[in-house]
Enzyme design. Sequence first.
Site, PDB file in Angstrom:
ATOM      1  N   ARG A 146      57.886   8.920  74.967  1.00 21.47           N
ATOM      2  CA  ARG A 146      57.351   8.021  75.987  1.00 21.47           C
ATOM      3  C   ARG A 146      56.390   8.797  76.875  1.00 21.47           C
ATOM      4  NH1 ARG A 146      62.890   7.315  75.492  1.00 21.47           N
ATOM      5  NH2 ARG A 146      63.574   5.218  74.843  1.00 21.47           N
ATOM      6  N   LYS A 171      65.167   8.341  78.559  1.00 22.20           N
ATOM      7  CA  LYS A 171      65.723   7.058  78.976  1.00 22.20           C
ATOM      8  C   LYS A 171      67.207   7.028  78.630  1.00 22.20           C
ATOM      9  CE  LYS A 171      64.569   2.145  78.855  1.00 22.20           C
ATOM     10  NZ  LYS A 171      63.664   1.126  78.282  1.00 22.20           N
ATOM     11  N   HIS A 277      51.510   3.520  75.236  1.00 21.38           N
ATOM     12  CA  HIS A 277      52.798   3.242  74.586  1.00 21.38           C
ATOM     13  C   HIS A 277      52.602   2.789  73.144  1.00 21.38           C
ATOM     14  CE1 HIS A 277      57.116   2.900  75.053  1.00 21.38           C
ATOM     15  NE2 HIS A 277      57.097   1.727  74.433  1.00 21.38           N
ATOM     16  N   ARG A 280      53.375   5.382  70.580  1.00 24.25           N
ATOM     17  CA  ARG A 280      54.798   5.490  70.216  1.00 24.25           C
ATOM     18  C   ARG A 280      55.140   4.486  69.119  1.00 24.25           C
ATOM     19  NH1 ARG A 280      60.036   6.877  72.226  1.00 24.25           N
ATOM     20  NH2 ARG A 280      61.503   5.131  72.405  1.00 24.25           N
ATOM     21  N   HIS A 303      66.505   5.730  70.838  1.00 19.78           N
ATOM     22  CA  HIS A 303      67.071   4.390  71.019  1.00 19.78           C
ATOM     23  C   HIS A 303      68.596   4.458  70.937  1.00 19.78           C
ATOM     24  CE1 HIS A 303      63.127   2.317  69.505  1.00 19.78           C
ATOM     25  NE2 HIS A 303      63.084   2.617  70.787  1.00 19.78           N
ATOM     26  N   TYR A 312      60.444  -2.356  64.212  1.00 15.98           N
ATOM     27  CA  TYR A 312      59.328  -1.756  63.482  1.00 15.98           C
ATOM     28  C   TYR A 312      59.360  -2.101  62.001  1.00 15.98           C
ATOM     29  CZ  TYR A 312      58.806   0.798  67.812  1.00 15.98           C
ATOM     30  OH  TYR A 312      58.650   1.117  69.134  1.00 15.98           O
TER      31      TYR A 312
END
Length: 337
Positions: A146, A171, A277, A280, A303, A312
């Site tokens: 990120r 995150k 972004h 990414r 994630h 994706y």
Amino acid sequence: MKTATAPLPPLRSVKVLDQLRERIRYLHYSLRTEQAYVHWVRAFIRFHGVRHPATLGSSEVEAFLSWLANERKVSVSTHRQALAALLFFYGKVLCTDLPWLQEIGRPRPSRRLPVVLTPDEVVRILGFLEGEHRLFAQLLYGTGMRISEGLQLRVKDLDFDHGTIIVREGKGSKDRALMLPESLAPSLREQLSRARAWWLKDQAEGRSGVALPDALERKYPRAGHSWPWFWVFAQHTHSTDPRSGVVRRHHMYDQTFQRAFKRAVEQAGITKPATPHTLRHSFATALLRSGYDIRTVQDLLGHSDVSTTMIYTHVLKVGGAGVRSPLDALPPLTSER
């Protein structure tokens, strides 16, 4: 970040917004989250005529959220952020343990496919970026990190010997190891040389050290002056820390890079709504297209839920996943009418 079950200390501040800031900082939330939550709680209080929020309840929260959705026409993500701010405020600041906090309706986020760039489009964009901005864009595309994670990289996070980059407290406050692209190693070494020049200049001028995570800064107050903790992408000027008021060197501003990237996209003639972004998204799609399994991509992206990564796979199916359109099976028209 503290666990949800950990007891919270008494608040020292008197004003409610100061109490909100105090609690956010205690729980190690980011500055951006602090600014967003303060904005929404302030807007909520003003919406109800500056009444103290302790006197407000479920109906007032619902009225404010309905106003945002129906009158202000905010997006689903903005609506959810406002709700998150109010839930945090009532739960962590006012310590309101009421059922209505969890019963408030949450809008469902729209399921949109992410924008993905082709390798050719990435090359075209990079061609219109220069210096640190080009290197930073290459790093985002080459690792999938990120933008906030890339900006917060420290010198000690780059391991050239093992070819890894450590993203610390990404995150969800989780560390993870990423590949250090071999093709970027020389440029990253040059970047560290430039960063060291800024660090030596700050040392010679007796400047304050760079900002550190709260707990570390309290335990090792001089660590911010050390080279390993210096920014990889350091800002060329000094600025005032919005939380501490200390004048120090910050990392490169995200707005500066965002503007440079937007210009490059326009100059490259890319019509897709690409942002940093998007790099990414493009990284993840490229790995899946190359045959890497979904769990590997999930780990690299950081994630917590594989369903987030699964989006994706839907991008790869755009175009019918090899299905031939029935229109293409029609015989050619002999003439146009």
